[in-house]
Design an enzyme around this catalytic site. Structure first.
Site, PDB file in Angstrom:
ATOM      1  N   ASP A  52      85.599 -36.585 -40.108  1.00  6.41           N
ATOM      2  CA  ASP A  52      84.700 -37.140 -39.100  1.00  6.41           C
ATOM      3  C   ASP A  52      84.404 -38.586 -39.488  1.00  6.41           C
ATOM      4  O   ASP A  52      83.882 -38.844 -40.576  1.00  6.41           O
ATOM      5  CB  ASP A  52      83.425 -36.293 -39.081  1.00  6.41           C
ATOM      6  CG  ASP A  52      82.379 -36.749 -38.071  1.00  6.41           C
ATOM      7  OD1 ASP A  52      82.149 -37.966 -37.956  1.00  6.41           O
ATOM      8  OD2 ASP A  52      81.765 -35.880 -37.430  1.00  6.41           O
TER       9      ASP A  52
ATOM     10  N   GLU B  79      84.446 -28.988 -42.200  1.00  3.83           N
ATOM     11  CA  GLU B  79      84.035 -30.339 -41.815  1.00  3.83           C
ATOM     12  C   GLU B  79      83.370 -31.025 -42.999  1.00  3.83           C
ATOM     13  O   GLU B  79      82.410 -30.510 -43.577  1.00  3.83           O
ATOM     14  CB  GLU B  79      83.083 -30.316 -40.628  1.00  3.83           C
ATOM     15  CG  GLU B  79      82.691 -31.724 -40.206  1.00  3.83           C
ATOM     16  CD  GLU B  79      81.859 -31.787 -38.938  1.00  3.83           C
ATOM     17  OE1 GLU B  79      81.639 -32.914 -38.444  1.00  3.83           O
ATOM     18  OE2 GLU B  79      81.433 -30.722 -38.449  1.00  3.83           O
TER      19      GLU B  79
ATOM     20  N   HIS C  37      86.882 -35.549 -35.795  1.00  2.00           N
ATOM     21  CA  HIS C  37      85.762 -36.047 -35.006  1.00  2.00           C
ATOM     22  C   HIS C  37      85.791 -37.571 -35.024  1.00  2.00           C
ATOM     23  O   HIS C  37      85.885 -38.175 -36.091  1.00  2.00           O
ATOM     24  CB  HIS C  37      84.422 -35.617 -35.609  1.00  2.00           C
ATOM     25  CG  HIS C  37      83.912 -34.315 -35.088  1.00  2.00           C
ATOM     26  ND1 HIS C  37      82.905 -33.606 -35.714  1.00  2.00           N
ATOM     27  CD2 HIS C  37      84.251 -33.583 -33.990  1.00  2.00           C
ATOM     28  CE1 HIS C  37      82.654 -32.507 -35.027  1.00  2.00           C
ATOM     29  NE2 HIS C  37      83.455 -32.465 -33.984  1.00  2.00           N
TER      30      HIS C  37
ATOM     31  N   TYR D 102      82.150 -40.656 -38.598  1.00  2.00           N
ATOM     32  CA  TYR D 102      80.733 -40.937 -38.870  1.00  2.00           C
ATOM     33  C   TYR D 102      80.393 -40.623 -40.326  1.00  2.00           C
ATOM     34  O   TYR D 102      79.762 -41.423 -41.027  1.00  2.00           O
ATOM     35  CB  TYR D 102      79.851 -40.121 -37.918  1.00  2.00           C
ATOM     36  CG  TYR D 102      78.389 -40.133 -38.291  1.00  2.00           C
ATOM     37  CD1 TYR D 102      77.573 -41.209 -37.949  1.00  2.00           C
ATOM     38  CD2 TYR D 102      77.819 -39.067 -38.993  1.00  2.00           C
ATOM     39  CE1 TYR D 102      76.228 -41.221 -38.308  1.00  2.00           C
ATOM     40  CE2 TYR D 102      76.477 -39.075 -39.345  1.00  2.00           C
ATOM     41  CZ  TYR D 102      75.691 -40.159 -39.001  1.00  2.00           C
ATOM     42  OH  TYR D 102      74.364 -40.166 -39.355  1.00  2.00           O
ATOM     43  N   HIS D 103      80.795 -39.462 -40.796  1.00  2.00           N
ATOM     44  CA  HIS D 103      80.518 -39.065 -42.173  1.00  2.00           C
ATOM     45  C   HIS D 103      81.370 -39.862 -43.165  1.00  2.00           C
ATOM     46  O   HIS D 103      80.887 -40.234 -44.244  1.00  2.00           O
ATOM     47  CB  HIS D 103      80.774 -37.577 -42.354  1.00  2.00           C
ATOM     48  CG  HIS D 103      79.905 -36.707 -41.504  1.00  2.00           C
ATOM     49  ND1 HIS D 103      78.542 -36.650 -41.653  1.00  2.00           N
ATOM     50  CD2 HIS D 103      80.206 -35.867 -40.487  1.00  2.00           C
ATOM     51  CE1 HIS D 103      78.035 -35.811 -40.767  1.00  2.00           C
ATOM     52  NE2 HIS D 103      79.029 -35.320 -40.044  1.00  2.00           N
TER      53      HIS D 103
ATOM     54  N   GLU E 202      82.405 -37.234 -30.635  1.00  2.00           N
ATOM     55  CA  GLU E 202      81.101 -36.647 -30.916  1.00  2.00           C
ATOM     56  C   GLU E 202      80.057 -37.758 -30.891  1.00  2.00           C
ATOM     57  O   GLU E 202      80.185 -38.748 -31.614  1.00  2.00           O
ATOM     58  CB  GLU E 202      81.115 -35.957 -32.277  1.00  2.00           C
ATOM     59  CG  GLU E 202      79.832 -35.218 -32.599  1.00  2.00           C
ATOM     60  CD  GLU E 202      79.889 -34.550 -33.961  1.00  2.00           C
ATOM     61  OE1 GLU E 202      79.622 -33.342 -34.025  1.00  2.00           O
ATOM     62  OE2 GLU E 202      80.203 -35.238 -34.954  1.00  2.00           O
TER      63      GLU E 202
ATOM     64  N   ARG F 131      76.530 -43.280 -33.934  1.00  2.00           N
ATOM     65  CA  ARG F 131      76.789 -42.173 -33.014  1.00  2.00           C
ATOM     66  C   ARG F 131      76.581 -42.560 -31.555  1.00  2.00           C
ATOM     67  O   ARG F 131      76.320 -41.705 -30.707  1.00  2.00           O
ATOM     68  CB  ARG F 131      75.940 -40.945 -33.382  1.00  2.00           C
ATOM     69  CG  ARG F 131      76.448 -40.271 -34.642  1.00  2.00           C
ATOM     70  CD  ARG F 131      75.747 -38.969 -34.928  1.00  2.00           C
ATOM     71  NE  ARG F 131      76.654 -38.052 -35.601  1.00  2.00           N
ATOM     72  CZ  ARG F 131      76.291 -37.144 -36.508  1.00  2.00           C
ATOM     73  NH1 ARG F 131      75.016 -37.052 -36.858  1.00  2.00           N
ATOM     74  NH2 ARG F 131      77.167 -36.336 -37.056  1.00  2.00           N
TER      75      ARG F 131
END
Length: 290
Positions: free
Chosen positions: A182, A149, A208, A184-185, A243, A214
């Site tokens: 992901d 990840e 994700h 978000y990242h 997530e 989030r």
């Protein structure tokens, strides 16, 4: 036409892993329409694996397990004792994943989950490669894959971009080590949502989906149209997991590690249903003729 299985993180519903909490989480994930439950193994010491597997089997749900490491069990350390503790945690977590019926173990498998005070050392990186080579070989004997990840700079100093993850996977050199992106990242570290997905391409193993804060999907500023269109372009056929975290649901360990300091939602089951509808709509709208 690619039909992706949709997953949801257990912390949308419950912060713990007692049998009652796991049964509730599985039941709520199923009611919201999901195919997969993702469970973090940070609290694995309290997880009743046979009970959890029974709940998953009864619901007909797939399982994916994830985790990061602690600073006293960090495989990116240059301290051999610390690395050994991390390697043991990873091996134990791989076995738990297999015992639950899972075939994919993912997360920040390469470091502690937290802000580092210095760059990754050459010795630390070499330890990451060695430990994950062994883990990947063990996973192969179980018919399992590993996910790297890609996390942001405040959670790891090992890999922050898809490009770095691909280089690490190349150095590990095992075909069952896949890339986990992901949103978000990516919002923090990548230039956009398209090029990293195209770069990873067929080596994408897990996705994700999370908003920039989030919270509820669509309530932030992320360009999910480009994100889902890129997934369609590379014909990604794997799992896509929602997530989201809020101080409304607190894990004994993970909430602090992820800096979940504020309340972004109160109704986990309602949030999960909304996310399932949102992701399903995005997949359909961006599939097009690809």
């Amino acid at each position: 036409m690619t039909i992706n299985k949709l997953g949801v993180h257990a912390l949308v519903f419950s912060g713990g892993t007692t049998p009652d909490e796991v049964t509730y989480t599985v039941d709520q994930a199923k009611k919201a329409g999901y195919d997969i439950l993702e469970m973090s193994l940070h609290d694995a010491v309290n997880l009743d694996v046979p009970s959890a597997k029974s709940a998953l089997d009864a619901a007909g749900m797939d399982i994916v397990c994830s985790r990061g490491l602690a600073f006293d069990a960090d495989v990116s350390s240059s301290d051999s004792a610390v690395v050994a503790r991390g390697a043991k945690l990873l091996q134990d977590s791989l076995q738990i994943t297999a015992d639950l019926g899972g075939t994919h173990f993912t997360g920040a498998l390469y470091s502690a989950l937290g802000k580092y005070g210095q760059p990754l050392s050459a010795a630390g990186r070499a330890n990451v490669v060695a430990v994950l080579q062994d883990l990947a070989k063990e996973a192969q004997t179980k018919g399992m894959t590993l996910g790297l990840e890609v996390c942001n700079r405040y959670e790891t100093n090992v890999i922050n971009t898809a490009s770095q993850a691909l280089t690490l996977a190349d150095d590990i050199g095992e075909d069952n080590v896949l890339i986990h992106l992901d949103s978000y990242h990516m919002n923090i570290e990548e230039d956009d949502f398209v090029r990293p997905i195209l770069l990873a391409g067929s080596r994408l193993g897990y996705i994700h989906v999370g908003e920039n804060h989030r919270g509820y999907l669509g309530s932030g500023h992320l360009d999910f149209t480009s994100f889902f269109h890129a997934l369609a372009q590379v014909e990604y056929a794997g799992a896509i997991t929602f997530e989201s975290f809020s101080s409304a649901v607190v894990s004994p360990t993970l909430s602090n590690d992820l800096a979940i300091w504020r309340n972004l939602w109160n109704d986990g089951p309602g949030l999960a249903k909304h996310a399932h509808n949102y992701m399903s709509t995005m997949l359909e709208a961006n599939r097009g003729d690809l």
